[in-house]
Design a protein around this motif. Sequence first.
Motif, short mmCIF file in Angstrom:
data_model
loop_
_atom_site.label_atom_id
_atom_site.label_comp_id
_atom_site.label_asym_id
_atom_site.label_seq_id
_atom_site.Cartn_x
_atom_site.Cartn_y
_atom_site.Cartn_z
N MET A 97 0.83 -1.20 0.00
CA MET A 97 0.00 0.00 0.00
C MET A 97 0.87 1.25 0.00
SD MET A 97 -3.09 -1.01 2.58
CE MET A 97 -3.92 0.53 2.24
N ARG A 98 0.32 2.34 -0.54
CA ARG A 98 1.09 3.55 -0.69
C ARG A 98 0.97 4.45 0.54
NH1 ARG A 98 -0.06 6.62 -6.09
NH2 ARG A 98 -2.11 6.87 -5.12
N GLN A 99 1.95 5.32 0.68
CA GLN A 99 1.84 6.41 1.63
C GLN A 99 1.95 7.70 0.83
OE1 GLN A 99 5.04 6.73 4.38
NE2 GLN A 99 6.61 6.37 2.86
N LYS A 100 1.36 8.76 1.34
CA LYS A 100 1.47 10.07 0.68
C LYS A 100 2.52 10.89 1.41
CE LYS A 100 -1.71 12.41 -1.40
NZ LYS A 100 -2.90 13.21 -1.77
N ILE A 101 3.49 11.39 0.64
CA ILE A 101 4.58 12.19 1.18
C ILE A 101 4.57 13.54 0.49
CG2 ILE A 101 7.09 12.36 1.50
CD1 ILE A 101 7.08 9.22 0.98
N VAL A 102 4.57 14.60 1.26
CA VAL A 102 4.64 15.95 0.71
C VAL A 102 5.97 16.57 1.12
CG1 VAL A 102 3.67 18.27 0.71
CG2 VAL A 102 2.15 16.29 0.67
N HIS A 103 6.80 16.88 0.14
CA HIS A 103 8.05 17.61 0.37
C HIS A 103 7.78 19.10 0.19
CE1 HIS A 103 10.68 14.03 0.35
NE2 HIS A 103 9.84 13.56 -0.56
N VAL A 104 8.31 19.91 1.09
CA VAL A 104 8.14 21.35 1.01
C VAL A 104 9.52 22.00 1.05
CG1 VAL A 104 7.01 23.40 1.98
CG2 VAL A 104 5.99 21.12 2.32
N THR A 105 9.81 22.83 0.04
CA THR A 105 11.11 23.52 0.04
C THR A 105 10.99 24.89 -0.59
OG1 THR A 105 13.42 23.45 -0.70
CG2 THR A 105 11.77 22.40 -2.14
N GLU A 106 11.59 25.87 0.05
CA GLU A 106 11.67 27.21 -0.51
C GLU A 106 12.82 27.28 -1.50
OE1 GLU A 106 13.99 30.86 -0.62
OE2 GLU A 106 14.34 29.37 0.94
N ALA A 107 13.87 26.47 -1.25
CA ALA A 107 15.09 26.53 -2.05
C ALA A 107 15.17 25.31 -2.97
CB ALA A 107 16.31 26.57 -1.12
N ASP B 93 4.97 5.22 -3.79
CA ASP B 93 4.36 6.24 -2.94
C ASP B 93 3.75 7.35 -3.78
OD1 ASP B 93 5.03 5.09 -0.45
OD2 ASP B 93 7.06 5.86 -0.59
N ASP B 94 2.79 8.06 -3.19
CA ASP B 94 2.18 9.24 -3.79
C ASP B 94 3.00 10.44 -3.30
OD1 ASP B 94 0.59 11.20 -4.84
OD2 ASP B 94 -1.21 10.69 -3.70
N VAL B 95 3.75 11.08 -4.19
CA VAL B 95 4.73 12.09 -3.80
C VAL B 95 4.39 13.44 -4.42
CG1 VAL B 95 7.18 12.70 -3.69
CG2 VAL B 95 6.49 10.29 -3.70
N VAL B 96 4.39 14.47 -3.57
CA VAL B 96 4.11 15.84 -3.99
C VAL B 96 5.27 16.72 -3.53
CG1 VAL B 96 2.51 17.79 -3.84
CG2 VAL B 96 1.64 15.44 -3.72
N VAL B 97 5.69 17.66 -4.37
CA VAL B 97 6.72 18.63 -4.00
C VAL B 97 6.13 20.03 -4.09
CG1 VAL B 97 8.98 19.62 -4.55
CG2 VAL B 97 8.60 17.15 -4.81
N LEU B 98 6.03 20.72 -2.95
CA LEU B 98 5.61 22.11 -2.90
C LEU B 98 6.88 22.96 -2.86
CD1 LEU B 98 2.82 21.94 -0.14
CD2 LEU B 98 2.58 21.56 -2.61
N HIS B 99 7.04 23.87 -3.81
CA HIS B 99 8.28 24.65 -3.85
C HIS B 99 8.04 26.04 -4.37
CE1 HIS B 99 8.88 24.61 -8.29
NE2 HIS B 99 8.18 23.49 -8.23
N SER B 100 8.95 26.94 -4.04
CA SER B 100 8.91 28.29 -4.61
C SER B 100 9.90 28.36 -5.76
CB SER B 100 9.26 29.32 -3.53
OG SER B 100 10.56 29.08 -3.03
N VAL B 101 9.95 29.50 -6.41
CA VAL B 101 10.87 29.70 -7.53
C VAL B 101 11.81 30.85 -7.19
CG1 VAL B 101 11.07 30.32 -9.97
CG2 VAL B 101 9.21 28.83 -9.22
N ARG B 102 13.11 30.56 -7.17
CA ARG B 102 14.13 31.58 -6.90
C ARG B 102 15.03 31.72 -8.12
NH1 ARG B 102 17.07 30.17 -1.29
NH2 ARG B 102 18.28 28.94 -2.77
N GLN B 103 16.05 32.59 -7.98
CA GLN B 103 16.98 32.81 -9.09
C GLN B 103 17.73 31.53 -9.47
OE1 GLN B 103 19.38 36.13 -7.74
NE2 GLN B 103 18.14 37.59 -8.91
N ASP B 104 18.01 30.68 -8.48
CA ASP B 104 18.77 29.47 -8.77
C ASP B 104 17.88 28.26 -9.08
OD1 ASP B 104 17.80 29.25 -6.20
OD2 ASP B 104 19.57 28.24 -5.41
N THR B 105 16.56 28.47 -9.16
CA THR B 105 15.65 27.38 -9.52
C THR B 105 15.63 27.20 -11.03
OG1 THR B 105 14.23 27.91 -7.62
CG2 THR B 105 13.30 26.50 -9.34
N PRO B 106 15.91 26.01 -11.52
CA PRO B 106 15.86 25.79 -12.97
C PRO B 106 14.46 26.03 -13.52
CG PRO B 106 16.98 23.97 -11.85
CD PRO B 106 16.33 24.81 -10.79
N PRO B 107 14.35 26.33 -14.82
CA PRO B 107 13.03 26.50 -15.42
C PRO B 107 12.22 25.20 -15.36
CG PRO B 107 14.75 26.51 -17.11
CD PRO B 107 15.44 26.56 -15.79
#
Length: 387
Positions: A1-11, A32-46
Amino acid sequence: MRQKIVHVTEALGGGVLHCVALLANRQAAAGDDVVVLHSVRQDTPPAAKLNELFDPRVRRQVVDMRTRIGAHDIVSVFRVLIELFRERPDIVHLHSSKAAALGRIAACVLGITSRTIYSPHGFAFLKEDISPLKISLFLLIERMLHAAGGHIVACSKSELRYARMLLLRAERTSLVENAVKLDEFRLDGRRKADEQVVVCTSARVTYQKAPWRFTRLAQRFSGTSKARFMWFGDGEADAIDNWIDRDAVELSGWIPAADLRRRLLQCDIFVLPSLWEGMPIALIEAQAAGLPAVASRIVGNRDVIVHGVTGFLANDDEELAHYTQRLIDDADLRQRMGAAASAHARARFGDSQLFRSYVGIYRRLLTPIQGHSLPAVTHGLSHEVPK
């Protein structure tokens, strides 16, 4: 069975991006069910580059989280809270200091701090480009938020020591060292010994990486044909103009990860003179590529290099130049240390170890609450760990 994992990163750039993508991709591949919540900075790739880096089964969502502290953080907390409420995760995994602050506040509101993990990737209070007042403020914030709940997972032994020494309730801390995909480093692609030694580094040109130190090294040898100095990476135009002497240092600009690995195999010595680190992926990659390294003796660097065996740790600029000179002059020493560096990396820094370690931590966080009513839907943690 799956687990849901949410990664959160500003960088979502540099070493943090590497670690998040490596772990999220392994988790998605395991079912697993994986979600990444992130912001966009100057060093974030397109977005197109991020799509190449992440497994298509990993869902990404942009949430505005700014580096500096301000009133906008109230909005950011609310947005993170909404996303976490919508996703109802089994595990919330926070990366970098700012995302950890916002995420832990949101987790407290939702009552899920017991299933919240924070990977600092270098504590903000260890930075050397901020005032003593800010250092004290960041340390106070870390202590208050850790006291409220959650688990810290340090990326190096030095970072773990800081967590246990400076934070309250230090028993809620663990160690999972950073890692790389070792099968992407084929040592049979290493170049043959040459008269000219190639000295390189890999990083964005920023104050943290002390690029002026690397430039001084290059200028020291610029009058001879013994060594050639390469900087793999890019940076802001002003930073490059101020700190990189293009007559002494060849600057590659941004290059894809696969290209970087190939280029490392064509080098002889890796130098990392940073002012602070978490546990540098660039240094681990260099060792996996069979390069002896010379690095500043700081948190992170000293957790990767075995001094005198896989490379050298320098206390100051003079030692940095001295050890680099030794390796340039001694081909046998380079070969011995490079072989030791590769063996060390392969024994210690593989992505399988990282994934298994996090499976264990996640399981321990979920086990005490199995069978109880949770704000989130618990999917369990029963999948097999891939070989």
